[in-house]
Design an enzyme around this catalytic site. Structure first.
Site, PDB file in Angstrom:
ATOM      1  N   ASP A 115      54.096  53.375  17.580  1.00 56.60           N
ATOM      2  CA  ASP A 115      55.178  54.152  16.976  1.00 56.60           C
ATOM      3  C   ASP A 115      55.816  55.149  17.934  1.00 56.60           C
ATOM      4  O   ASP A 115      57.050  55.279  17.991  1.00 56.60           O
ATOM      5  CB  ASP A 115      54.703  54.853  15.699  1.00 56.60           C
ATOM      6  CG  ASP A 115      53.514  55.787  15.921  1.00 56.60           C
ATOM      7  OD1 ASP A 115      52.927  55.774  17.014  1.00 56.60           O
ATOM      8  OD2 ASP A 115      53.180  56.535  14.968  1.00 56.60           O
TER       9      ASP A 115
ATOM     10  N   GLU B 163      49.507  56.971  25.766  1.00 53.93           N
ATOM     11  CA  GLU B 163      48.584  57.629  24.840  1.00 53.93           C
ATOM     12  C   GLU B 163      48.270  59.047  25.322  1.00 53.93           C
ATOM     13  O   GLU B 163      47.120  59.393  25.614  1.00 53.93           O
ATOM     14  CB  GLU B 163      47.309  56.808  24.690  1.00 53.93           C
ATOM     15  CG  GLU B 163      47.470  55.533  23.887  1.00 53.93           C
ATOM     16  CD  GLU B 163      47.741  55.811  22.409  1.00 53.93           C
ATOM     17  OE1 GLU B 163      47.412  56.925  21.945  1.00 53.93           O
ATOM     18  OE2 GLU B 163      48.280  54.915  21.739  1.00 53.93           O
TER      19      GLU B 163
ATOM     20  N   CYS C 196      37.686  64.986  19.016  1.00 54.75           N
ATOM     21  CA  CYS C 196      38.848  64.166  18.664  1.00 54.75           C
ATOM     22  C   CYS C 196      38.379  62.920  17.916  1.00 54.75           C
ATOM     23  O   CYS C 196      37.222  62.496  18.050  1.00 54.75           O
ATOM     24  CB  CYS C 196      39.597  63.767  19.945  1.00 54.75           C
ATOM     25  SG  CYS C 196      41.072  62.754  19.652  1.00 54.75           S
TER      26      CYS C 196
ATOM     27  N   CYS D 212      40.859  66.598  23.448  1.00 55.49           N
ATOM     28  CA  CYS D 212      42.112  65.854  23.634  1.00 55.49           C
ATOM     29  C   CYS D 212      43.278  66.714  23.153  1.00 55.49           C
ATOM     30  O   CYS D 212      43.121  67.596  22.300  1.00 55.49           O
ATOM     31  CB  CYS D 212      42.096  64.546  22.841  1.00 55.49           C
ATOM     32  SG  CYS D 212      40.954  63.298  23.460  1.00 55.49           S
TER      33      CYS D 212
END
Length: 400
Positions: free
Chosen positions: A194, A243, A256, A263
């Site tokens: 996305d 990412e 995380c 993160c």
């Protein structure tokens, strides 16, 4: 030694290029297309004639010219006739839209998705049902030329399998295969991350139009990102590039969902914002984050402290990205749009300290122009990719 491109290959390329100009830029005169593409008028005339005959564009006189002499015909995309289905699978919502050539959203359906364990049928079923509803409403002369979905997770480029989606509760989900089977339109479903697709959307239709080097940061429950380098999405070896939410910013920080500590999404994601503001549990989601930002605007010192803390980690993450990629623009979208608006001073302060002065010189920080539809618009552009690459072949195949 390979021979140069054939006349047919050149023609196919030019047809796609012309259609892309009209698809992204809207109604465009023949004269303007001649200037943009560097081709002569007779070639532009022949290309538009081919696309008109195929039903992809139409030509008409301009409404107003303001000039003497014969006006140049305007080429318009056939938005009502040629369309794609765009799907968006978010943590909290499912969206399906029928999008016409030129990017016009012709119809859409939306449903709330419950958080919890990922059940493929509970996602594929409603989306396929929405698409069928919209398909039944189309005229007999319309044609669907593609289907694509934006998914909140890491998507394998080769097979459309969602390899990981920590905030969706999904691992190794054959989403593309199952969606293709359930839709039964005779078209393969393309799937992309996305945030990557939202980056493409902002680059082609949003705040980043004309920007060759851009980083888009997307907040849902976690944080994702898309990196545009020299006008191209940086996808990585298997498609998992971007990412950035799993970039470590605090090695001794919060746990995380991916299993690591500290993160970016653990330190600046939805839960971090709500817990810092003492609001986690009562409400969750985008509206809950907006409520924290609104409270900070009204002078709530707890909310202000929460946004300052989260903004500090977000700024550190942005500084790292700026140092690595030297983008012209960083765009904040999804939930991060609200977080950035509430913590812009802290983000900029971090950049001033931790980003190289040469890399931050001229850097623009912006919020998404496409808002909550950025991922959906990106999915539509992925679905249109094939017809823009080879218009006549794709249309012939879709109509057969």
């Amino acid at each position: 030694m390979r021979a140069g491109p054939s006349q047919e290959e050149i023609r196919r390329h030019n047809l796609g290029a012309l259609l892309r100009h009209v698809h992204l830029g809207g109604p465009t005169s023949r004269a303007e297309l001649t200037n943009r593409m560097g081709l002569n008028r007779s070639t532009i005339m022949a290309l538009t004639a081919d696309l008109t005959a195929a039903g992809l564009v139409r030509e008409e006189l301009p409404r107003e010219t303001g000039r003497a002499g014969r006006p140049s015909l305007v080429v318009r995309p056939e938005s009502a006739r040629v369309y794609v289905f765009a799907l968006d699978v978010g943590v909290d919502r499912l969206v399906a839209a029928r999008v016409g050539l030129g990017g016009t959203i012709l119809d859409r359906r939306e449903a709330v998705r419950r958080r919890g364990p990922f059940v493929l049928d509970e996602v594929v079923g409603p989306l396929a049902g929405f698409a069928r509803q919209m398909h039944r409403k189309t005229r007999p002369d319309t044609v669907c030329v593609g289907v694509a979905a934006a998914f909140s997770g890491g998507v394998s480029r080769s097979d459309g399998v969602v390899r990981f989606g920590p905030n969706m509760g999904s691992v190794d989900v054959p989403f593309a295969e199952e969606m293709t089977r359930k839709l039964a339109l005779g078209l393969p479903v393309a799937v992309g991350n996305d945030a990557n697709l939202a980056a493409l959307a902002e680059h082609t239709r949003g705040v980043g139009v004309g920007c060759r080097d851009l980083i888009y940061l997307h907040g849902d429950v976690g944080i994702g990102g898309g990196v545009i380098v020299n006008g191209q999405l940086l996808g990585g070896h298997q498609g998992f590039g971007g990412e950035v939410g799993h970039m470590i910013v605090n090695p001794k920080g919060r746990l995380c969902g991916c299993g690591s500590l500290g993160c970016l999404e653990a330190e600046a994601g939805e839960r971090a914002v709500l817990e810092a503001a003492g609001r986690f549990g009562a409400r969750i989601g985008r509206d809950a984050v907006r409520a924290v930002v609104d409270a900070a605007d009204r002078g709530d010192i707890v909310a202000q402290a929460a946004l300052s803390r989260v903004g500090d980690w977000l700024g550190l993450g942005v500084a790292n990205l700026v140092n690595v990629f030297n983008p012209e623009m960083v765009v904040f979208g999804g939930m991060l749009r609200e977080v950035y608006l509430g913590s812009a001073a802290q983000v900029r302060s971090r950049l001033a300290v931790d980003a190289l002065s040469s890399s931050r010189d001229g850097l623009r920080l912006r919020t998404s122009a496409l808002g909550d539809d950025a991922t959906l618009v990106g999915a539509a552009e992925l679905a249109f990719a094939q017809v823009l690459a080879d218009p006549l072949e794709v249309l012939a195949r879709a109509g057969s």
